[in-house]
Design a protein around this motif. Structure first.
Motif, PDB file in Angstrom:
ATOM      1  N   CYS A   5     -10.941  -4.645   5.628  1.00 51.84           N
ATOM      2  CA  CYS A   5     -10.296  -4.041   4.470  1.00 51.84           C
ATOM      3  C   CYS A   5      -9.261  -3.017   4.922  1.00 51.84           C
ATOM      4  CB  CYS A   5     -11.362  -3.356   3.604  1.00 51.84           C
ATOM      5  SG  CYS A   5     -10.696  -2.401   2.221  1.00 51.84           S
ATOM      6  N   LEU A   6      -8.056  -3.080   4.346  1.00 48.65           N
ATOM      7  CA  LEU A   6      -7.006  -2.140   4.716  1.00 48.65           C
ATOM      8  C   LEU A   6      -7.296  -0.729   4.220  1.00 48.65           C
ATOM      9  CD1 LEU A   6      -3.703  -4.153   4.175  1.00 48.65           C
ATOM     10  CD2 LEU A   6      -5.245  -4.105   6.134  1.00 48.65           C
ATOM     11  N   ILE A   7      -8.240  -0.596   3.302  1.00 48.10           N
ATOM     12  CA  ILE A   7      -8.577   0.715   2.761  1.00 48.10           C
ATOM     13  C   ILE A   7      -9.697   1.383   3.556  1.00 48.10           C
ATOM     14  CG2 ILE A   7      -9.315   1.991   0.711  1.00 48.10           C
ATOM     15  CD1 ILE A   7      -6.544   0.643   0.493  1.00 48.10           C
ATOM     16  N   CYS A   8     -10.794   0.640   3.771  1.00 51.09           N
ATOM     17  CA  CYS A   8     -11.956   1.266   4.405  1.00 51.09           C
ATOM     18  C   CYS A   8     -12.408   0.586   5.689  1.00 51.09           C
ATOM     19  CB  CYS A   8     -13.123   1.320   3.419  1.00 51.09           C
ATOM     20  SG  CYS A   8     -13.799  -0.304   2.990  1.00 51.09           S
ATOM     21  N   MET A  21      -8.551  -8.180 -10.453  1.00 53.36           N
ATOM     22  CA  MET A  21      -8.727  -7.115  -9.473  1.00 53.36           C
ATOM     23  C   MET A  21      -7.511  -6.206  -9.496  1.00 53.36           C
ATOM     24  SD  MET A  21     -10.417  -8.974  -6.150  1.00 53.36           S
ATOM     25  CE  MET A  21     -11.684 -10.250  -6.316  1.00 53.36           C
ATOM     26  N   LYS A  22      -7.777  -4.903  -9.329  1.00 52.08           N
ATOM     27  CA  LYS A  22      -6.686  -3.924  -9.280  1.00 52.08           C
ATOM     28  C   LYS A  22      -6.423  -3.535  -7.833  1.00 52.08           C
ATOM     29  CE  LYS A  22      -6.306  -0.588 -12.327  1.00 52.08           C
ATOM     30  NZ  LYS A  22      -6.521   0.676 -13.083  1.00 52.08           N
ATOM     31  N   CYS A  23      -5.159  -3.659  -7.411  1.00 48.57           N
ATOM     32  CA  CYS A  23      -4.785  -3.303  -6.046  1.00 48.57           C
ATOM     33  C   CYS A  23      -5.044  -1.815  -5.816  1.00 48.57           C
ATOM     34  CB  CYS A  23      -3.320  -3.636  -5.795  1.00 48.57           C
ATOM     35  SG  CYS A  23      -2.750  -3.167  -4.143  1.00 48.57           S
ATOM     36  N   SER A  24      -5.717  -1.512  -4.736  1.00 49.99           N
ATOM     37  CA  SER A  24      -6.053  -0.124  -4.422  1.00 49.99           C
ATOM     38  C   SER A  24      -4.841   0.690  -3.983  1.00 49.99           C
ATOM     39  CB  SER A  24      -7.119  -0.084  -3.313  1.00 49.99           C
ATOM     40  OG  SER A  24      -8.305  -0.706  -3.732  1.00 49.99           O
ATOM     41  N   GLY A  39     -15.570  -3.421  -2.744  1.00 49.51           N
ATOM     42  CA  GLY A  39     -14.812  -3.597  -3.974  1.00 49.51           C
ATOM     43  C   GLY A  39     -13.325  -3.317  -3.880  1.00 49.51           C
ATOM     44  N   HIS A  40     -12.818  -2.927  -2.720  1.00 47.49           N
ATOM     45  CA  HIS A  40     -11.378  -2.671  -2.594  1.00 47.49           C
ATOM     46  C   HIS A  40     -10.591  -3.983  -2.567  1.00 47.49           C
ATOM     47  CE1 HIS A  40     -12.882   1.105  -0.436  1.00 47.49           C
ATOM     48  NE2 HIS A  40     -12.389   1.496  -1.589  1.00 47.49           N
TER      49      HIS A  40
END
Length: 233
Positions: A5-8, A21-24, A39-40
């Motif tokens: 995941c690019l977020i976490c 889905m909503k882009c983070s 969920g990201h």
């Protein structure tokens, strides 16, 4: 750090059906089957942000080896271990290598065509469409090289043949996906077809993957590029 995941950094999960889905990053909402286990969700546009740097890289390259060119693009900050950016980079590497081998190409215009068309192939197409975007990128390359259209004759056939050959080579190794492995395999088949139909002297010297430690799904010894495997395997 292994890519996820690019977020976490967590592992990704692939759902059987699309859900909203909503882009983070940009907060755009769209249908998708892919998110991280926490969920990201990151949309393809945000995943490929910064990919416009391939234009200057390819314009400056002097190599006739498309793998060498691809390796340079894969080392740029925008490129991740896996992602739809490979759907553009494979074709871009082939265009650059052909130009450097003496083929008369309006490289800037052709790269723009590869960029626009390749971006339309979504992430996850390898599993959800049964058509890896790296393989499709080789067909896009031929269509750009030959100015092919849906009404073309021979060039239409060669473009589709190129995609078929690349996908067959990729399919022989099975899954799970690895965008690096599939890109290398697609380029090997592309070089063969280019020599057969266009007589452009591009070549691949050797392929040895340096990124397997970042891929939890690496096939390891089943991958022809693990360690110092010869690119002709």
């Amino acid at each position: 750090m292994k890519d996820g995941c690019l977020i976490c950094g967590a592992d990704l999960e692939y759902l059987s059906d699309e859900i909203p889905m909503k882009c983070s990053i940009c907060h755009k909402t769209e249908q998708s089957k892919t998110r991280c286990v926490h969920g990201h969700y990151v949309c393809d546009d945000c995943h490929m942000k910064g990919m416009d740097s391939i234009f200057s890289f390819c314009m400056k390259s002097q190599s006739r080896d498309p793998v060498e060119i691809l390796e340079g693009m894969m080392s740029l900050p925008f490129c991740h271990m896996h992602g739809p950016e490979h759907h553009v980079m494979v074709g871009a590497a082939l265009l650059s290598a052909c130009r450097n081998a003496g083929k008369k190409i309006d490289l800037e215009h052709s790269l723009l065509q590869i960029y626009r068309r390749g971006r339309e192939v979504p992430g996850g197409s390898c599993g959800y469409w049964g058509a890896c975007g790296a393989g499709i990128s080789t067909g896009i390359f031929v269509s750009v090289l030959t100015f092919s259209s849906p009404l073309s004759g021979e060039s239409w056939g060669i473009s589709n043949l190129m995609t078929a050959r690349a996908l067959e080579r990729i399919g022989r190794y099975g899954g799970p996906r690895c965008c690096k492995r599939n890109s290398y395999l697609a380029l090997i088949e592309a070089v063969k077809l280019i020599k057969e139909y266009f007589d452009i002297p591009i070549e691949i010297k050797k392929i040895s993957c340096s990124r397997s430690s970042r891929n939890e799904q690496c096939l390891r010894k089943r991958c022809p590029f693990f360690r110092n495997a010869d690119s002709g395997s």
